[in-house]
Write a protein that holds these residues in place. Sequence first.
Motif, PDB file in Angstrom:
ATOM      1  N   PRO A  49       0.811  -1.224   0.000  1.00  0.00           N
ATOM      2  CA  PRO A  49       0.000   0.000   0.000  1.00  0.00           C
ATOM      3  C   PRO A  49       0.847   1.278   0.000  1.00  0.00           C
ATOM      4  N   ASP A  50       2.093   1.182   0.439  1.00  0.00           N
ATOM      5  CA  ASP A  50       2.939   2.368   0.492  1.00  0.00           C
ATOM      6  C   ASP A  50       3.648   2.649  -0.827  1.00  0.00           C
ATOM      7  N   CYS A  51       4.401   1.653  -1.331  1.00  0.00           N
ATOM      8  CA  CYS A  51       5.196   1.896  -2.543  1.00  0.00           C
ATOM      9  C   CYS A  51       4.528   1.379  -3.812  1.00  0.00           C
ATOM     10  N   GLY A  52       3.504   0.526  -3.678  1.00  0.00           N
ATOM     11  CA  GLY A  52       2.802  -0.001  -4.840  1.00  0.00           C
ATOM     12  C   GLY A  52       3.508  -1.173  -5.506  1.00  0.00           C
ATOM     13  N   GLU A  53       4.594  -1.671  -4.903  1.00  0.00           N
ATOM     14  CA  GLU A  53       5.312  -2.802  -5.489  1.00  0.00           C
ATOM     15  C   GLU A  53       4.416  -4.037  -5.491  1.00  0.00           C
ATOM     16  N   LEU A  54       4.411  -4.761  -6.640  1.00  0.00           N
ATOM     17  CA  LEU A  54       3.586  -5.956  -6.802  1.00  0.00           C
ATOM     18  C   LEU A  54       4.424  -7.208  -6.581  1.00  0.00           C
ATOM     19  N   LYS A  55       3.793  -8.193  -5.983  1.00  0.00           N
ATOM     20  CA  LYS A  55       4.441  -9.497  -5.810  1.00  0.00           C
ATOM     21  C   LYS A  55       3.440 -10.575  -6.189  1.00  0.00           C
TER      22      LYS A  55
END
Length: 122
Positions: A49-55
Amino acid sequence: MSNILQNIFIDYYEHILYELHPRQTEIENISKMIHCGDPSYGGAFFACPDCGELKFVPFRCKSRFCPSCGNMYNQKHSFHMSCKLVNCVHRHCVFTIPEELRIYFLNDRSLLNCLFHSVRDV
């Protein structure tokens, strides 16, 4: 990413099917285990939710036969059983089927239910 056991079953899958003739439930468990963690069989995306990085995390088979999923199942099962046990001394008994009778249980697996009830009553 597959493990050693998955590779062995992948290499010998046709031999298992056509020469050993396993039961349908065994075939289903072998197939689940072979495809466990395979991204081509789906998964879930998670986003920070903070950086938007997807995993992307591939789905697991959740089969007790699978080395990784079965280990998680056993740990959870052991924990839940330990919560239910009465705090007292327990005995562990092992019942075996005489070799001469094993063929009957292999041919008619419904007999195992009767066997388990008899052991419980002992």
